[in-house]
Design a protein around this motif. Structure first.
Motif, short mmCIF file in Angstrom:
data_model
loop_
_atom_site.label_atom_id
_atom_site.label_comp_id
_atom_site.label_asym_id
_atom_site.label_seq_id
_atom_site.Cartn_x
_atom_site.Cartn_y
_atom_site.Cartn_z
N GLU A 157 -14.48 -28.63 -41.34
CA GLU A 157 -14.08 -27.76 -40.24
C GLU A 157 -15.24 -26.85 -39.86
O GLU A 157 -15.76 -26.10 -40.68
N SER A 158 -15.63 -26.92 -38.60
CA SER A 158 -16.79 -26.17 -38.13
C SER A 158 -16.53 -25.69 -36.71
O SER A 158 -15.77 -26.30 -35.95
N ARG A 159 -17.20 -24.58 -36.35
CA ARG A 159 -16.99 -24.00 -35.02
C ARG A 159 -18.25 -23.29 -34.55
O ARG A 159 -18.93 -22.61 -35.33
N VAL A 160 -18.55 -23.46 -33.27
CA VAL A 160 -19.59 -22.70 -32.58
C VAL A 160 -18.89 -21.81 -31.56
O VAL A 160 -18.11 -22.30 -30.74
N SER A 161 -19.15 -20.50 -31.62
CA SER A 161 -18.45 -19.54 -30.76
C SER A 161 -19.43 -18.85 -29.81
O SER A 161 -20.60 -18.65 -30.14
N PHE A 162 -18.92 -18.48 -28.63
CA PHE A 162 -19.72 -17.82 -27.61
C PHE A 162 -19.03 -16.54 -27.17
O PHE A 162 -17.81 -16.50 -26.99
N GLN B 54 -26.74 -17.36 -27.00
CA GLN B 54 -26.67 -16.67 -28.29
C GLN B 54 -25.33 -16.97 -28.98
O GLN B 54 -24.48 -16.08 -29.13
N PRO B 55 -25.10 -18.21 -29.42
CA PRO B 55 -23.83 -18.52 -30.08
C PRO B 55 -23.84 -18.06 -31.53
O PRO B 55 -24.90 -17.83 -32.13
N SER B 56 -22.66 -17.93 -32.09
CA SER B 56 -22.50 -17.75 -33.53
C SER B 56 -21.80 -19.00 -34.06
O SER B 56 -21.18 -19.74 -33.30
N PHE B 57 -21.90 -19.23 -35.37
CA PHE B 57 -21.33 -20.47 -35.88
C PHE B 57 -20.81 -20.29 -37.29
O PHE B 57 -21.22 -19.39 -38.04
N ALA B 58 -19.88 -21.14 -37.63
CA ALA B 58 -19.32 -21.25 -38.98
C ALA B 58 -19.18 -22.73 -39.27
O ALA B 58 -18.27 -23.39 -38.75
N VAL B 59 -20.11 -23.27 -40.05
CA VAL B 59 -20.19 -24.71 -40.29
C VAL B 59 -19.96 -24.99 -41.77
O VAL B 59 -20.54 -24.32 -42.64
N THR B 60 -19.12 -25.97 -42.05
CA THR B 60 -18.92 -26.42 -43.43
C THR B 60 -19.27 -27.90 -43.51
O THR B 60 -19.10 -28.65 -42.54
N GLY B 61 -19.77 -28.31 -44.67
CA GLY B 61 -20.13 -29.71 -44.85
C GLY B 61 -20.39 -30.04 -46.30
O GLY B 61 -20.35 -29.16 -47.18
N GLY C 214 -20.05 -17.10 -20.87
CA GLY C 214 -19.01 -17.93 -21.47
C GLY C 214 -18.39 -17.29 -22.69
O GLY C 214 -19.09 -16.65 -23.48
N ASN C 215 -17.08 -17.45 -22.82
CA ASN C 215 -16.36 -16.99 -24.00
C ASN C 215 -15.49 -18.13 -24.51
O ASN C 215 -14.89 -18.86 -23.73
N GLY C 216 -15.44 -18.26 -25.84
CA GLY C 216 -14.65 -19.33 -26.44
C GLY C 216 -15.46 -20.07 -27.47
O GLY C 216 -16.30 -19.48 -28.16
N GLY C 217 -15.21 -21.37 -27.58
CA GLY C 217 -15.93 -22.10 -28.62
C GLY C 217 -15.77 -23.59 -28.56
O GLY C 217 -14.98 -24.15 -27.78
N LEU C 218 -16.56 -24.26 -29.41
CA LEU C 218 -16.50 -25.69 -29.65
C LEU C 218 -16.20 -25.89 -31.13
O LEU C 218 -16.84 -25.26 -31.98
#
Length: 299
Positions: free
Chosen positions: A233-238, A244-251, A211-215
């Protein structure tokens, strides 16, 4: 000659039906090859469609047309499930995947004690254009339909809305749309009131799917036993490997009178956590506060 022509047309349309079911079966590989065994009975969806095509299908100059299809207890679905399709059209314009035409109108999947999952769309020239929608869906019922690992089966909760589009090809389907999380619970953590925007492209590999893309999301709350984090604004990428996702999460969290800003980047194996606060406090102290839900004066 007329009888032979009609008989030949019916044989071709039977191949159309078989090709369509084969394509849908291949697409259901997203559910995982482990869900099927060689000694299982023939697919109930295929048998139901063949039976209804023989008894009530209409052969036209353009293809095979079926109305008011009902398939009880389809294989790989929870017991008591029913698939209903108001109109199904199938044709094969040439002996290749590009020549298969499938049109589905007002399809509905009824799972036990659940809102219907409505689906419809087309397969033309090898290109998918389908929509799947439901008002509410129990996560445990969803897990029963997908090839999730044991950790995924430990997730419980409810989705307040699903509106997804399936495009691309059977070999490389693209899924876009939105899922509204009412509540998801995993161990001591809960995600609430979170819209998730989906943009994923899948590709078949030897064992399953890449899979490629993100949530992505822009809001929601993530809580533990002692702390609540309001997501920004947060994102989980594949990238290929779905495990093995990568992520950028803010809170942001508020503990007593301290507002803590949270940024987490990286992967599950190598997370990079950046914390700041108002009033300013050391990052080690902020970590303890997030873990305990209390401001420790002597930390």
């Amino acid at each position: 000659m007329v009888r032979f022509t009609r008989f030949r047309k019916e044989i071709i349309l039977l191949f159309c039906l078989l090709a369509a079911i084969g394509s849908l079966w291949a697409l259901s590989g997203l559910r995982g090859d482990h869900a099927r065994r060689e000694d299982e009975a023939p697919d109930s969806i295929l048998l139901s469609l063949l039976s209804q095509a023989a008894t009530s299908g209409t052969v036209t100059g353009q293809g095979l047309l079926l109305h008011q299809i009902e398939i009880p207890n389809p294989r790989n679905f929870p017991s008591g499930s029913v698939i209903k399709i108001q109109r199904l059209f199938i044709n094969l314009t040439k002996l290749s995947g590009d020549g298969l035409i499938v049109e589905v109108e007002n399809g509905r999947l009824f799972l036990p004690k659940a809102e219907p999952i409505v689906f419809g769309g087309t397969l033309h020239g090898g290109q998918l254009d389908f929509n799947v929608y439901t008002k509410s869906l129990d996560v445990n019922q969803l897990a029963a339909l997908l090839p999730v690992e044991e950790a995924g089966k430990a997730v419980s909760g409810n989705l307040a809305g699903v509106d997804l589009y399936l495009r691309g090809t059977l070999q490389q389907p693209q899924v876009t749309g939105q899922i509204l999380v009412d509540k998801l619970v995993y161990k001591d953590f809960a995600l609430r009131d979170c819209p998730i925007f989906v943009d994923m492209t899948f590709q078949r590999n030897g064992k399953g799917w890449n899979g490629n893309g993100g949530l992505a999301t822009t809001e929601g709350s993530l809580s533990s036993k002692r702390t609540v984090v309001q997501l920004g604004e947060s994102r989980v990428s594949f990238k290929k490997d779905l495990a093995q996702p990568s992520f950028a999460v803010t809170g942001q969290a508020k503990i007593e009178k301290v507002v803590i800003n949270i940024i987490v980047r990286g992967t599950l194996d190598r997370p990079d956590i950046n914390l700041s606060s108002d009033p300013p406090l050391p990052q080690d102290q902020l970590l303890v506060m997030l873990a305990t839900g209390r401001q420790w004066k002597g930390t």
